[in-house]
Design an enzyme around this catalytic site. Structure first.
Site, PDB file in Angstrom:
ATOM      1  N   SER A  16     -38.966 -27.842 -21.226  1.00  0.00           N
ATOM      2  CA  SER A  16     -39.431 -27.471 -22.562  1.00  0.00           C
ATOM      3  C   SER A  16     -38.844 -28.328 -23.676  1.00  0.00           C
ATOM      4  O   SER A  16     -39.387 -28.346 -24.786  1.00  0.00           O
ATOM      5  CB  SER A  16     -39.127 -25.996 -22.833  1.00  0.00           C
ATOM      6  N   ASP A  72     -35.030 -21.367 -31.536  1.00  0.00           N
ATOM      7  CA  ASP A  72     -35.147 -20.057 -30.881  1.00  0.00           C
ATOM      8  C   ASP A  72     -33.895 -19.842 -30.042  1.00  0.00           C
ATOM      9  O   ASP A  72     -32.855 -20.430 -30.337  1.00  0.00           O
ATOM     10  CB  ASP A  72     -36.442 -19.956 -30.063  1.00  0.00           C
ATOM     11  N   HIS A  79     -33.817 -23.511 -27.744  1.00  0.00           N
ATOM     12  CA  HIS A  79     -34.188 -24.870 -28.145  1.00  0.00           C
ATOM     13  C   HIS A  79     -33.680 -25.236 -29.529  1.00  0.00           C
ATOM     14  O   HIS A  79     -33.639 -24.390 -30.432  1.00  0.00           O
ATOM     15  CB  HIS A  79     -35.713 -25.008 -28.120  1.00  0.00           C
TER      16      HIS A  79
END
Length: 379
Positions: free
Chosen positions: A41, A328, A331
């Site tokens: 991600s 978040d 990340h």
């Protein structure tokens, strides 16, 4: 993220001054013909959007500062792969495998997938994700299409040898595997050192597969201090915990194995140029000097039901994004992503990259390309 929550960065102003020549360079031709991206991600730019998974970021407030809004990037703006593409001179971001078409593949492809790991099962509790093995299979499909368009496999291999590959894997093999004993047996089966050894053995085989597919210039990104991210602190920490030392200790055993692997590749694989990007080193510095003062709280409103640790769909976000390290629960915001890319491209500290940084990887590619062109003119 280093032990003791050393999520610090050294004088971004000085970095930007030092990088001014490179920022001018990116307005010309790309320094390499193509850029291929494999990872999780931290690099994903939309490959998970249509998968049946909670590990996706194609909804607000993700992308709040990105020109196209929510695209599947797990941050508020650009991720580090985007910044690296800019530094290498590409005038557009590298397209995700999910949507890339036709001759665009010759600029490169982004295969990265949120929740993906070195191990196939990592992240499975979140739903579908494109593991490194599947990303390698997708790259093989790309190579097949290139060979068809070029009409010659030898030309394709020669072309790929001039491209840069960035690979960032391993985070989810801890966050969404080893550190989740309620879903995965790995921590019951293996002590931290044994798991790190097994994980690196598999990673090494996968990277050798990438080499067999034609990659010769590969930047391998390490893992950071995962015990310092908000999601892990929420699970294992206390109110006064800065980092979960047991997590950092386990992850460090894996991180310690990168440099020996890189040496092995460069010594034993013909024409191989593998480098290691040390995220723990890049995280050294004082963040306050670049305005990062909130080092523990996510900027966006966190979901408490689905995809815990990710932003709540349609939820709000902090207005002072430039002061937040974390977007978040997992990340970084755009600013740390930019610093990571800058220091991966041109190392600020000797420990940032080994044996050299991405700018030198690109320079060696450019030199070989010019040598080949000169040779062709002489023939």
């Amino acid at each position: 993220m280093a032990s003791g929550m050393k999520i610090w960065f050294v004088l971004l102003t000085a970095i930007l001054v030092n990088f001014r020549p490179f920022l001018v360079m990116v307005k010309g031709e790309p320094q390499v013909p193509c850029l291929f991206i494999l990872g999780d991600s931290l690099f994903d730019n939309g490959n998970n959007n249509n998968l049946i998974t909670t590990a996706k970021a194609n909804y607000p407030p993700y992308g709040i500062d990105f020109p196209d809004g929510p695209t599947g990037r797990f941050t508020n703006g650009k991720n580090s792969a985007d910044f690296l593409a800019e530094l290498l001179g590409f005038d557009k971001f590298i397209e995700p495998f999910a949507t890339v078409k036709g001759v665009e593949i010759f600029r490169g492809v982004n295969y990265a997938s949120g929740a993906a790991g070195i191990r196939d099962e990592s992240g499975i509790h979140l739903g579908d994700r494109i593991s490194l093995n599947r990303q390698l299979r997708n790259h093989k499909v790309t190579i097949s299409h290139m060979s068809t368009l070029l009409g010659n496999k030898t030309l394709t291999m020669d072309y790929l040898s001039k491209c840069i590959y960035i690979v960032g894997m391993g985070n989810n093999d801890y966050i969404n595997n080893y550190l989740m004993p309620q879903f995965y047996p790995s921590s019951h089966l293996y002590k931290p050192e044994k798991f790190a050894t097994i994980l690196m053995q598999q990673y090494s085989k996968q990277l050798k597969t990438l080499y067999r597919y034609g990659a010769r210039k590969v930047a391998v990104f390490g893992v950071g201090s995962l015990g310092c991210i908000p999601a892990e602190l929420a699970l294992y920490g206390t109110k006064d915990t800065i980092c979960v030392d047991s997590i950092n200790s386990a992850v460090q055993k894996f991180a310690d194995k990168f440099k020996p692997m890189i040496d092995d590749f460069n010594n034993n694989l013909p024409n191989a140029n593998f480098i290691y990007i040390n995220l723990t080193s890049i995280a050294i510095g004082d963040p306050a000097k670049i305005g990062l003062t909130n080092l523990a709280e996510p900027c966006c409103k966190i979901s408490s039901v689905i995809a815990k640790g990710q932003c709540r769909n349609g939820g709000g976000a902090c207005s002072d994004r430039a002061s937040h390290y974390f977007w978040d629960g997992f990340h970084p915001t755009e600013i740390p992503n930019k610093v990571t890319a800058l220091r991966a491209y041109t190392a600020l500290l000797p420990t940032d990259a080994y044996p050299f940084d991405i700018s030198h990887l690109a320079a060696s590619t450019l030199a070989l390309t010019k040598l080949g062109q000169s040779g062709a003119e002489l023939m």
